[in-house]
Scaffold this active site. Structure first.
Site, mmCIF file in Angstrom:
data_model
loop_
_atom_site.group_PDB
_atom_site.id
_atom_site.type_symbol
_atom_site.label_atom_id
_atom_site.label_comp_id
_atom_site.label_asym_id
_atom_site.label_seq_id
_atom_site.Cartn_x
_atom_site.Cartn_y
_atom_site.Cartn_z
ATOM 1 C CB SER A 1 -0.867 -0.001 1.266
ATOM 2 O OG SER A 1 -1.480 1.244 1.479
ATOM 3 C CE1 TYR B 1 -3.326 -2.105 5.393
ATOM 4 C CE2 TYR B 1 -2.670 0.157 4.949
ATOM 5 C CZ TYR B 1 -3.172 -1.048 4.509
ATOM 6 O OH TYR B 1 -3.523 -1.202 3.193
#
Length: 186
Positions: free
Chosen positions: A161, A174
């Site tokens: 990401s 994350y």
């Protein structure tokens, strides 16, 4: 993916109209029952791949695989927690048992976790996201590599990401996990 998936002239397949062909290649997709994983599965199925949809939600994995089978594609759904070594190995073994090999691994399983500043995060907030998003990439890749190395062929794609590149202040576990995936892949 298309260049990496077309591993050799000897293994080339009849590409679709866009030149992306995976006929008879076997793809294991973690987190394959929904979201990005299911979208990848649909694209790979249209390119001719045989699919193993792995997900912690066995019912969802089977349902997604059955939907692909109803469209004429080869697919199975397997359940397992990719953050656990024995279950990651069992998913790989199940895929090899059904299709004889794995040509492509897509490490896609992941979760965002709790949105909070660092001082509010609990140990389990950190541990859960790191286990599912990053440790699973190590575990499933390690499990699939022996048979890929033995055949001297294979492709591993790990989904990260922009959060792993740029960081996101309220998504610390994350962001760290996705940065780890980038480093692991390099």
């Amino acid at each position: 993916i298309s260049r990496a998936a077309n591993m050799s002239d000897q293994q080339s397949s009849s590409p679709g109209s866009d030149g992306f062909g995976l006929r008879d290649r076997v793809a294991l997709i973690t987190g394959g029952a929904g979201g990005i994983g299911l979208a990848v599965a649909h694209r790979f199925a249209c390119a001719g791949a045989h699919l193993v949809l792995a997900d912690i939600r066995l019912d969802a994995a089977r349902q997604a695989a059955n939907a692909l089978k109803a469209l004429g594609h080869q697919a199975i759904g397997l359940g397992g927690d990719v953050s656990q070594p024995s279950e990651a190995q069992a998913l790989v073994s199940g895929a090899v048992e059904r299709f004889g090999r794995i040509d492509i691994l897509v490490n896609n399983a992941g979760r965002m976790g709790r949105v909070a500043p660092l001082w509010e995060l609990r140990d389990d907030d950190w541990n859960d996201v790191i286990a599912v998003d990053l440790t699973s990439v190590f575990l499933v890749s390690r499990a699939v590599l022996p048979q890929m190395r033995a055949r001297r062929s294979g492709c591993i794609v790990s989904v990260s990401s922009i959060a792993g590149k740029e960081g996101t202040p309220r998504l610390i576990p994350y962001s760290v996990a996705k940065a780890g995936i980038i480093a692991f892949t390099k």
